[in-house]
Design a protein around this motif. Structure first.
Motif, PDB file in Angstrom:
ATOM      1  N   UNK A 122      80.244  16.111 -72.578  1.00  0.00           N
ATOM      2  CA  UNK A 122      81.373  15.871 -73.471  1.00  0.00           C
ATOM      3  C   UNK A 122      82.601  16.655 -73.069  1.00  0.00           C
ATOM      4  N   UNK A 123      82.400  17.894 -72.613  1.00  0.00           N
ATOM      5  CA  UNK A 123      83.524  18.750 -72.209  1.00  0.00           C
ATOM      6  C   UNK A 123      84.315  18.108 -71.071  1.00  0.00           C
ATOM      7  N   UNK A 124      83.594  17.614 -70.062  1.00  0.00           N
ATOM      8  CA  UNK A 124      84.293  17.033 -68.909  1.00  0.00           C
ATOM      9  C   UNK A 124      84.762  15.598 -69.176  1.00  0.00           C
ATOM     10  N   UNK A 125      84.060  14.879 -70.035  1.00  0.00           N
ATOM     11  CA  UNK A 125      84.519  13.529 -70.390  1.00  0.00           C
ATOM     12  C   UNK A 125      85.867  13.594 -71.100  1.00  0.00           C
ATOM     13  N   UNK A 126      86.048  14.615 -71.962  1.00  0.00           N
ATOM     14  CA  UNK A 126      87.333  14.773 -72.661  1.00  0.00           C
ATOM     15  C   UNK A 126      88.461  15.094 -71.682  1.00  0.00           C
ATOM     16  N   UNK A 127      88.112  15.631 -70.533  1.00  0.00           N
ATOM     17  CA  UNK A 127      89.123  15.947 -69.524  1.00  0.00           C
ATOM     18  C   UNK A 127      89.370  14.785 -68.566  1.00  0.00           C
ATOM     19  N   UNK A 128      88.719  13.654 -68.835  1.00  0.00           N
ATOM     20  CA  UNK A 128      88.981  12.467 -68.036  1.00  0.00           C
ATOM     21  C   UNK A 128      88.047  12.237 -66.869  1.00  0.00           C
ATOM     22  N   UNK A 129      86.973  13.032 -66.761  1.00  0.00           N
ATOM     23  CA  UNK A 129      86.008  12.825 -65.679  1.00  0.00           C
ATOM     24  C   UNK A 129      85.072  11.668 -66.048  1.00  0.00           C
ATOM     25  N   UNK A 130      84.567  10.984 -65.029  1.00  0.00           N
ATOM     26  CA  UNK A 130      83.602   9.902 -65.222  1.00  0.00           C
ATOM     27  C   UNK A 130      82.207  10.526 -65.144  1.00  0.00           C
ATOM     28  N   UNK A 131      81.553  10.671 -66.318  1.00  0.00           N
ATOM     29  CA  UNK A 131      80.327  11.469 -66.444  1.00  0.00           C
ATOM     30  C   UNK A 131      79.126  10.584 -66.764  1.00  0.00           C
ATOM     31  N   UNK A 132      77.957  10.955 -66.261  1.00  0.00           N
ATOM     32  CA  UNK A 132      76.705  10.253 -66.567  1.00  0.00           C
ATOM     33  C   UNK A 132      75.573  11.266 -66.697  1.00  0.00           C
ATOM     34  N   UNK A 133      74.452  10.829 -67.307  1.00  0.00           N
ATOM     35  CA  UNK A 133      73.309  11.721 -67.521  1.00  0.00           C
ATOM     36  C   UNK A 133      72.003  11.021 -67.132  1.00  0.00           C
ATOM     37  N   UNK A 134      71.086  11.798 -66.568  1.00  0.00           N
ATOM     38  CA  UNK A 134      69.769  11.279 -66.168  1.00  0.00           C
ATOM     39  C   UNK A 134      68.694  12.148 -66.823  1.00  0.00           C
ATOM     40  N   UNK A 135      67.731  11.517 -67.503  1.00  0.00           N
ATOM     41  CA  UNK A 135      66.649  12.271 -68.154  1.00  0.00           C
ATOM     42  C   UNK A 135      65.394  12.207 -67.297  1.00  0.00           C
ATOM     43  N   UNK A 136      65.030  13.348 -66.712  1.00  0.00           N
ATOM     44  CA  UNK A 136      63.804  13.442 -65.904  1.00  0.00           C
ATOM     45  C   UNK A 136      62.717  14.228 -66.625  1.00  0.00           C
ATOM     46  N   UNK A 137      62.927  14.489 -67.911  1.00  0.00           N
ATOM     47  CA  UNK A 137      61.943  15.271 -68.677  1.00  0.00           C
ATOM     48  C   UNK A 137      60.881  14.321 -69.218  1.00  0.00           C
ATOM     49  N   UNK A 138      59.811  14.154 -68.463  1.00  0.00           N
ATOM     50  CA  UNK A 138      58.703  13.304 -68.908  1.00  0.00           C
ATOM     51  C   UNK A 138      57.587  14.129 -69.541  1.00  0.00           C
ATOM     52  N   UNK A 139      57.809  15.432 -69.679  1.00  0.00           N
ATOM     53  CA  UNK A 139      56.783  16.336 -70.222  1.00  0.00           C
ATOM     54  C   UNK A 139      56.888  16.435 -71.742  1.00  0.00           C
ATOM     55  N   UNK A 140      58.120  16.625 -72.256  1.00  0.00           N
ATOM     56  CA  UNK A 140      58.315  16.829 -73.694  1.00  0.00           C
ATOM     57  C   UNK A 140      58.486  15.498 -74.414  1.00  0.00           C
ATOM     58  N   UNK A 141      57.688  15.278 -75.442  1.00  0.00           N
ATOM     59  CA  UNK A 141      57.811  14.057 -76.241  1.00  0.00           C
ATOM     60  C   UNK A 141      59.170  14.028 -76.931  1.00  0.00           C
ATOM     61  N   UNK A 142      59.839  12.914 -76.829  1.00  0.00           N
ATOM     62  CA  UNK A 142      61.129  12.770 -77.504  1.00  0.00           C
ATOM     63  C   UNK A 142      62.315  13.248 -76.699  1.00  0.00           C
ATOM     64  N   UNK A 143      62.095  13.763 -75.491  1.00  0.00           N
ATOM     65  CA  UNK A 143      63.208  14.285 -74.690  1.00  0.00           C
ATOM     66  C   UNK A 143      64.193  13.166 -74.339  1.00  0.00           C
ATOM     67  N   UNK A 144      63.650  12.002 -73.909  1.00  0.00           N
ATOM     68  CA  UNK A 144      64.516  10.894 -73.544  1.00  0.00           C
ATOM     69  C   UNK A 144      65.267  10.369 -74.761  1.00  0.00           C
TER      70      UNK A 144
END
Length: 545
Positions: A122-144
């Motif tokens: 959110x911090x960098x998106x507000x500054x105009x950057x094109x941001x994305x996120x990847x969830x690789x946490x397959x261990x914790x239930x509900x992480x995705x």
């Protein structure tokens, strides 16, 4: 907040130097003992505290015996050593525009890694950057689900899978997709554990080898004190940690240990997490952090916030309208939002607290979303209480879910500011404006950086640890939740920054001594007629030709 308590203890210790004309060796020793005690109580490593104390003694011994400068020398030495403690030689990774910057986030389970990634995005998106996120946490239930929910709120694209169990494969596919779509920042959330395990490190190393991140960010729980030293060292050895984000510094745990432990690992801190909301996320700069901690203020950080505000689209529209002598409700919202972004004068002058008012800005937004364009753009007179106007107020209140009294308070604030800001163009001095704008444009030049540093040192020498005279500016019309903004009663000058003319002395204005009502339009006009206040508001709100 424990850091606020630490700051208060340090300021109380340094304030003892102001009790006499000269400073004796006994006083200096007493102050250093008090500072050491405060740092140790905040869970800073005893070894680091002792090293810092010895360095301060050496600095004072080599600086001469002039009692006239001893106060300033002690205060500056303390400040410099605290900065040195929190500022390792290693520099954090600098992201580049128009190319993919892949950041791998690691840390123990419960440190707030997924929430921190959302804040970072959110911090960098507000500054105009094109941001994305990847969830690789397959261990914790509900992480995705958690990352997906945060990404949806922030309107940031994300990648993950409910069926794929291999985190390395998820990371490879997610990064490949966002690289292809030319995203500038790709953030990877990894699994955490309740403790450091060989399996966790192996997984991180496999993901790191697969996606080749530009930097690895260690997310550290600030409540764990000195125990986090071994954690940071372990993660650093496993995946070459490039920088650190410290979370949960809004609680009462001993955050000083976390800060000093990270500094000892020579991994630079880049952000501090100070709450649960996306906006509770502050860039970390050691000198500014220490300056605020000691109550000397953060002029450099405040100037950067002003520059960021001045470049926003809302501020540009505000400037264009004010050149024409217009001031609409949309412009009013921009001024309130800008004040909230920059923060109060008390934040610039010192103290670790952040400005309130975020809730009220949101209420303003809700109310304005329920208004018609003709009302927002000033084609309808909302200053006179006519039956038609009262119907509009009830409609706005009903549509926004706010009480009609809150709508009335917002309109009262707008109508009080409108005549003042319509006339601001004539009240501003063009020469001083050009000086302020020149300083803001060139604040990164060495000579201007040196000026800011000198001002901070002068404030330290004055013993401005927690300024008095900040006695309660009126409570903005009694709107629920607004509280009393920090007042400006008799604040000393700031040393003559070009174009700023020193901080304004507003102590002589009637009605500004800490009352609870909204100042009248005449009182607010009197404030703006003060040339120093005009200079400051111009720097905050934008230049008017």
């Amino acid at each position: 907040m424990v850091l606020a308590e630490l700051g208060a203890s340090l300021r109380d210790s340094l304030r003892k130097l102001n009790s006499g004309v000269s400073v004796s060796e006994e006083q200096v020793q007493e102050v250093l003992n008090d500072i050491s005690r405060a740092l140790i109580e905040a869970d800073v490593s005893v070894k680091l505290v002792q090293e810092m104390k010895n360095k301060i003694k050496v600095t004072l011994a080599t600086a001469g015996d002039s009692s006239m400068n001893k106060k300033k020398l002690v205060q500056k030495a303390v400040q410099d050593e605290l900065v040195s403690l929190l500022e390792p030689a290693t520099k954090p990774y600098q992201m580049s525009r128009k190319k993919p910057n892949v950041l791998l986030f690691v840390g123990l389970q419960g440190a707030g890694k997924t929430t921190t990634i959302a804040k970072f995005a959110g911090y960098y998106a507000r500054k105009g950057w094109k941001v994305s996120m990847v969830c690789c946490d397959s261990f914790r239930a509900g992480a995705f689900d958690q990352l997906k929910q945060n990404a949806t709120k922030l309107r940031i694209p994300f990648y993950g899978s409910y069926t794929e169990a291999d985190p390395v494969l998820i990371a490879e596919k997610g990064v490949a997709q966002f690289r292809k779509e030319k995203y500038e920042i790709i953030l990877i959330d990894t699994s955490g554990r309740h403790k450091q395990e060989s399996g966790l490190f192996e997984e991180m190393q496999e993901i790191s080898a697969a996606v080749r991140p530009n930097s690895t960010v260690f997310v550290m729980d600030g409540t764990q004190g000195q125990a986090v030293y071994d954690q940071a060292a372990g993660f650093h050895d496993a995946v070459d940690v490039g920088s650190v984000i410290v979370t949960k510094l809004d609680g009462h745990a001993k955050g000083g240990g976390a800060l000093s432990a990270v500094a000892a690992t020579q991994s630079p801190i880049i952000f501090l997490g100070t709450g649960e909301h996306f906006d509770d996320f502050e860039p970390f700069k050691a000198r500014s952090f220490v300056s605020k901690l000691l109550g000397y203020g953060d002029m450099r950080g405040h100037m950067e916030a002003i520059k960021e505000v001045r470049n926003s689209d809302g501020t540009k529209e505000l400037e264009a309208n004010m050149r024409k002598g217009k001031f609409t409700l949309r412009n009013f919202f921009t001024t309130m939002e800008n004040m909230n972004k920059v923060g109060p004068l008390s934040k610039m002058m010192g103290g670790m607290g952040s400005m309130g008012g975020g809730k009220d800005i949101k209420n303003f937004k809700f109310m304005m979303d329920s208004m018609k364009d003709e009302e927002l753009d000033g084609f309808v007179d909302l200053s006179l209480r006519t039956p038609e106007r009262n119907k509009r107020v009830l409609r706005i209140a009903k549509g926004s879910g706010c009480h009609p009294a809150m709508v009335e308070n917002m309109l009262h604030m707008y109508n009080a500011q409108k005549p003042m800001l319509q006339k601001m163009k004539g009240a501003l001095d063009p020469k001083a404006q050009k000086q302020a704008e020149h300083f803001l444009r060139n604040s990164n030049k060495p000579e201007h950086k040196a000026m800011l540093k000198k001002m901070e040192e002068e404030k330290a020498g004055m013993g401005m640890g927690g300024l008095g005279g900040l006695g309660g500016m009126p409570g903005m019309g009694g709107m629920p939740g607004m509280g009393g903004m920090p007042g400006m009663g008799g604040m000393p000058g700031m040393g003559g920054m070009p174009g700023m003319g020193g901080m304004p002395d507003l102590s002589g204005l009637a009605g500004l001594g800490g009352g609870s009502g909204m100042p009248s339009a005449d009182q607010m006009q009197a404030m703006m007629n003060n040339p120093q206040m005009a200079d400051m508001m111009r720097a905050m709100g934008g230049g008017i030709d």
